[in-house]
Design an enzyme around this catalytic site. Structure first.
Site, short mmCIF file in Angstrom:
data_model
loop_
_atom_site.label_atom_id
_atom_site.label_comp_id
_atom_site.label_asym_id
_atom_site.label_seq_id
_atom_site.Cartn_x
_atom_site.Cartn_y
_atom_site.Cartn_z
N GLY A 368 66.48 12.99 39.10
CA GLY A 368 67.35 12.81 40.25
C GLY A 368 66.83 11.80 41.25
N CYS A 369 67.70 11.38 42.16
CA CYS A 369 67.34 10.40 43.18
C CYS A 369 66.18 10.88 44.05
CB CYS A 369 68.55 10.11 44.07
SG CYS A 369 69.82 9.11 43.28
N SER A 370 65.19 10.03 44.26
CA SER A 370 64.06 10.28 45.15
C SER A 370 63.32 11.58 44.83
CB SER A 370 64.52 10.30 46.62
OG SER A 370 65.04 9.04 46.98
N SER A 371 63.40 12.05 43.58
CA SER A 371 62.71 13.28 43.19
C SER A 371 61.20 13.13 43.20
CB SER A 371 63.18 13.72 41.81
OG SER A 371 63.09 12.65 40.87
N VAL A 404 68.49 6.01 42.83
CA VAL A 404 68.87 5.18 41.68
C VAL A 404 70.33 5.46 41.33
CG1 VAL A 404 66.55 5.03 40.70
CG2 VAL A 404 67.98 6.99 40.13
#
Length: 458
Positions: A368-371, A404
């Site tokens: 996931g985004c910014s994980s 992303v």
């Protein structure tokens, strides 16, 4: 008697696998200095002034930490805006949107190239993994060291009548030079030469009439001669895994995608202490895999890409809906966790449940985004969901440093899972690196995933 901090550190270094390299990166942002160390049996540490190239050219200004950070944050801000404005675009608007994304991709690539050339320069070999292990090569390493030291010594001391002391540096310094390859760049060699000249300057040995260009060519000849001997010996280079320990000023940067590290097996860890806690067998055989696929219900393309792929023996998951119970219940009962959704699972696991999970969290891949992003905490060290996983038992966690787009990160995830989990041809460190090339935007998306912890192999 309890061990001192240095003894604890020495124990960590001593217990590293033979094919690991530990690279520590720290900044003094007030003085604009970079501290770079490498440990692979023995440790070497260098302090590199960030503006040294400009200073040598007589310029008052150079590329300092704040300038690079501002440039990086500008790219991240533009990336954030573009990832949130991709819906409901006309055909023309989508074309413009994608062109902007490609421009940002190029900007990030150039930013990384600048970091390497201006800051690491001739010292980039400290971060590179290739090595040569053989008694016959050791002899040629000593000859190369003697030749380089002799070149610098003779060029400086020919104007002195009395004999001067020769400066001798450890063999690791000369290995660093050779890791740059048989034809390193002119600026990189010059960076090394000036460092050696500074060592002599500390002993008041200076030659203002020194011909740097001539000395650079002599260095090039010495490097080529070494590589010719390697070719004659048919000596093959060995590759090692690189573990990065990054300070709070640089942990949000994608060091793994520097030109000198691109394609290498690399992971990162928050501290030496955490590395000590993570010392576990690298061999890994997941009998039970749990996955969450599109829990928010709005990533339909992602669901389509992975739904059938994940229908395998030993795999169980939740598709297209949120879990009915806290995620901690699932984490404690599986050997591997895969997450294909927004963020890093923060909304699916309550904070107080982490304590119940201590030592029971499996390796986890969070796409996931910014994980994998660690939030700055002022004076204290940064923190994020990926560290929660590590601190409570996960030996390895993959996450994204920034936001992303789903199409490209799906390509990345498909390639990584194929290399590591299904075909089992690469360890997790190698697969994390190689999968970047599957992305259309190899930097704006491909540089975002990083591996925290161990390079597990199946």
């Amino acid at each position: 008697m309890p061990k001192t901090e240095k003894q604890e550190f020495d124990d960590v270094i001593k217990d590293l696998p033979d094919n690991w390299i530990l690279v520590s990166i720290g900044f003094d942002i007030d003085r604009n200095d970079l501290y770079l160390s490498r440990s692979d049996g023995e440790q070497v540490v260098f302090k590199l002034p960030l503006k040294r190239h400009a200073t040598r050219q007589g310029e008052d200004d150079g590329l300092g930490y704040e300038q690079m950070e501002q440039q990086f944050q500008h790219i991240m801000k533009e990336n954030k805006q573009s990832t949130t404005s991709a819906k409901h675009l006309t055909k023309h608007e989508r074309k413009e949107w994608y062109q902007k994304r490609m421009d940002l991709d190029q900007m990030l690539k150039e930013w990384l190239e600048t970091l390497e050339s201006k800051w690491l320069g001739g010292f980039k070999g400290l971060m590179q993994s290739k090595d040569y292990i053989s008694h016959s090569v050791d002899r040629h390493l000593i000859q190369f060291k003697d030749r380089i030291e002799g070149l610098v010594y003779s060029s400086l001391t020919k104007r002195f009548i009395t004999k001067q002391n020769k400066v001798s540096l450890p063999i690791q310094f000369y290995k660093m030079i050779l890791r740059m390859g048989s034809e390193p760049g002119y600026d990189d060699i010059e960076d090394i030469i000036y460092y050696l000249l500074d060592c002599y300057a500390l002993h008041d040995i200076v030659n203002d009439e020194l011909d740097i260009d001539e000395l650079t060519e002599e260095f090039k000849d010495a490097i080529k001669a070494f590589y010719m001997e390697l070719e004659r010996l048919k000596q093959k280079e060995t590759k090692k895994h690189i573990v990065l320990i990054l300070d709070k000023h640089s942990q949000h940067w994608p060091w793994e995608s520097l030109p000198c590290l691109r394609g290498e097996s690399v992971s990162r860890i928050a501290s030496y202490a955490l590395l000590k806690e993570l010392r576990k067998p690298l061999d890994f055989e997941p009998r039970s895999v749990f996955y969450m696929l599109n829990p928010s219900g709005d990533l339909t393309k992602t669901q389509s890409n992975f739904q059938h792929l994940l229908k395998k023996p030993g795999f169980q998951g939740i598709v297209g809906s949120e879990p009915q119970t806290d995620l901690s219940d699932r984490l404690r009962s599986c050997d591997l966790f895969l997450y294909f959704g927004h963020g890093g699972t923060e909304k699916y696991i309550q904070e107080h449940h982490w304590k119940e999970l201590h030592g029971k969290v499996p390796p986890s891949l969070l796409f996931g985004c910014s994980s994998g992003h660690l939030k700055k905490m002022g004076f204290f060290d940064p923190h994020g969901i990926s560290l929660d996983y590590l601190l409570h038992g996960a030996p390895a966690v993959l996450g994204n440093l920034w936001d992303v787009t789903d199409v490209d990160i799906d390509k990345y995830a498909l390639d990584l899972l194929d290399r590591w989990l299904f075909q089992k041809k690469d360890d997790l460190g190698q697969a994390t690196s190689k999968a970047r090339e599957a992305c259309q935007l190899k930097y704006l998306v491909g540089a975002s995933p990083v591996l925290y912890g161990l390079p597990l192999h199946l």
